[in-house]
Design an enzyme around this catalytic site. Structure first.
Site: not given
Length: 274
Positions: A156, A166
């Protein structure tokens, strides 16, 4: 124009290949998932696909759609947080498909939690789901892959500024990708990553309100919305022989990055060329 997975195909990029896609289960409705789109597109291009998911219904849904389109697929039900399941999944895919030469590590778990806002248990959990699952699956898969095999990790743009857990985990996954390319190179195995931007997918729709969709569209320079097929197209390229001399790289799929910001004191509209 978006990918038409059921449309005419001029050339199959994955003929003769055997692929295992983690988190490949499909939803009954709504936006598609990245793993589902990857599984379907690889199969569409001739790969025999093992669709791994811990949700048996979701895995069978993807497999049924692939078979309905004339492709080859099997369900593999496993939990990639369990090492024994990962080893079994690799063996099951290899035995059922007659080999395994492609692994797509797609399982992830998003969280907005910042790096110092989590307890140690959540820190470990998010690293487990976003990093260690890919490490674990790759560790087992490369032991059965032939030369010419390939691994693609899904990461990502959050990795670029790892202020969230994350993002930190995805940054570590990108680092693993680069390091593993050197380690696996002498086996003839390639490994790359696809870094996803603000796509609108089933997982995003689960975590964001519908009114966030339009502002997210405007977050890209192209001012258009990406979806799971944009991710799948990038994976298809890196998994195919079109990328035979590419390893250790991160391919960003984010609509060109952020839109151009106004520059103080400069008016671009209507400016004459000199």
């Amino acid at each position: 124009m978006r990918i038409d997975v059921d449309g005419p195909l001029d050339a199959a990029w994955m003929t003769g290949r055997t692929a295992l896609v983690t988190g490949g289960g499909g939803r009954a409705c709504g936006p598609g998932t990245v793993g589902w789109a990857i599984s379907r597109l690889l199969a569409r291009h001739g790969a025999a696909v093992a669709v791994l998911d811990r949700d048996a219904v979701a895995a069978h849904r993807t497999v049924s759609q692939i078979r309905a389109g004339g492709g080859t697929a099997i369900p593999v039900i496993a939990d990639v947080t369990i090492d024994e399941d990962c080893a079994r999944a690799v063996a099951e895919a290899r035995d059922a498909l007659g080999g395994l030469d492609t692994l797509i590590n797609n399982v992830a778990a998003w969280s907005p939690a910042e790096v110092f806002d989590v307890e140690p248990e959540q820190f470990d959990e998010l690293l487990e789901l976003n990093l260690k699952t890919a490490w674990r699956m790759t560790r087992h898969a490369v032991e059965v892959m032939p030369a010419g095999g390939t691994v693609v990790n899904i990461t990502s743009v959050a990795a670029r500024r790892a202020g969230t857990m994350y993002g930190l985990a995805k940054a570590a996954l990108e680092s693993l990708t680069g390091g593993a390319a050197a380690v696996l190179g002498d086996r003839g195995i390639r490994i790359n990553a696809v870094e996803l931007g603000a796509l609108w997918t089933a997982a995003v729709a689960d975590n964001l309100p519908a009114e966030a969709r339009e502002p997210r569209r405007l977050m890209s320079a192209l001012q258009s919305e990406g979806d799971c097929w944009d991710a799948a197209g990038a994976v298809l390229f890196l998994a195919s022989d079109h990328a035979r001399w590419i390893s250790g790289q991160v391919l960003t799929v984010d609509g060109g990055g952020a839109p151009r910001a106004p520059y103080p004191g400069v008016t671009r509209v209507g400016a004459a060329a000199t």
